[in-house]
Design an enzyme around this catalytic site. Structure first.
Site, short mmCIF file in Angstrom:
data_model
loop_
_atom_site.label_atom_id
_atom_site.label_comp_id
_atom_site.label_asym_id
_atom_site.label_seq_id
_atom_site.Cartn_x
_atom_site.Cartn_y
_atom_site.Cartn_z
N GLU A 1 0.66 6.39 26.49
CA GLU A 1 0.93 7.88 26.71
C GLU A 1 2.22 8.19 25.55
O GLU A 1 3.23 7.45 25.79
CB GLU A 1 1.45 8.16 28.11
CG GLU A 1 1.73 9.49 28.60
CD GLU A 1 2.45 9.39 29.88
OE1 GLU A 1 3.35 10.50 29.97
OE2 GLU A 1 2.10 8.78 30.90
N ARG B 1 7.95 15.08 23.77
CA ARG B 1 9.46 15.23 23.80
C ARG B 1 10.27 15.26 22.48
O ARG B 1 11.14 15.32 22.49
CB ARG B 1 10.08 14.39 24.75
CG ARG B 1 9.48 14.20 26.27
CD ARG B 1 10.12 13.34 26.94
NE ARG B 1 9.60 13.03 28.22
CZ ARG B 1 9.99 12.09 29.31
NH1 ARG B 1 10.92 11.44 28.92
NH2 ARG B 1 9.28 11.81 30.27
N LYS C 1 -0.73 11.74 39.05
CA LYS C 1 0.61 11.07 38.50
C LYS C 1 1.69 11.30 39.86
O LYS C 1 1.63 12.32 40.25
CB LYS C 1 1.10 11.67 37.54
CG LYS C 1 2.53 11.21 37.06
CD LYS C 1 2.90 11.67 35.70
CE LYS C 1 4.43 11.09 35.22
NZ LYS C 1 4.54 11.71 33.83
#
Length: 215
Positions: free
Chosen positions: A48, A52, A136
């Site tokens: 993943e 950001r 999640k």
């Protein structure tokens, strides 16, 4: 089969690849491919890359094109357009810290397997009503940790969670011991100092340790 059902089958397959999904914040594009190769070599193929940094999507594109055996996705998805950008970069799955109405509406047509975030039983129930059974659990350690997930598993036994947030080698097994946790997410397998130093052997070793957590 609905698009959500198909998406859930795909995300379930991703989460079954290894007990740990590395969560990466990539600041330097040149590090993306060797970092991903070290993780895959250590037994962690599901990767993943969080949205950001300015180079995150280019990092996804490079990993998807150059790293054999990698299943690369994007994290920190917050807007519907993030789905489009991730798919265009070659991502196969997307992960969100939560689940907004806009994301829920856009996900079925995104072409990506989506792992939405849930922090409470109410959020998990709402997502389950939309057909999502893989979620999640974030930020895991701050919202009750493995004990909270154990409790949620009682009334919601059909749901499965990838726990992320504050998880490392020392507490990952607490989560992985739970029937409703197929894997955890974490950044400890790819320390930024090791990546900047090009110490791919260290990262591969950390990946091997993580891959052996459930074996």
């Amino acid at each position: 089969m609905s698009s959500i059902d198909e998406s859930q089958q795909r995300i379930g397959a991703v989460l079954a690849l290894a007990p740990v999904v590395p969560v990466l914040v990539i600041d330097e594009l040149a590090l993306a491919v060797p970092l991903a190769r070290a993780l895959v070599a250590g037994g962690l193929p599901a990767i993943e890359v969080t949205l950001r940094t300015p180079v995150a999507l280019e990092a996804v594109r490079a990993i998807a094109a150059e790293v054999e055996g990698a299943a690369v996705g994007v994290g920190s998805v917050r807007r519907p357009q993030d789905f489009d950008a991730a798919r265009a970069a070659g991502a196969t799955f997307a992960v969100s810290p939560g689940a907004s109405p806009a994301l829920i509406a856009a996900a079925p047509d995104s072409g990506l397997a989506w792992l939405p975030g849930a922090a409470t039983a109410s959020e998990a129930m709402a997502l389950a009503e939309h057909g999502y059974r893989y979620l999640k659990f974030f930020p895991a350690e701050s919202i009750g940790g493995a004990g909270a997930l154990r409790s949620i598993g009682g009334p919601l036994p059909e749901l499965r969670f990838c726990a992320t947030g504050g998880i490392g080698l020392g507490n990952a097994r607490d989560y992985l011991a739970l029937a409703n946790v197929p894997c955890v997410g974490g950044s400890w397998v790819a320390p930024s100092a090791a990546a900047r130093a090009g110490d791919w052997a260290q990262i591969e070793t950390l990946a091997r340790e993580a891959a052996a957590l459930r074996g």
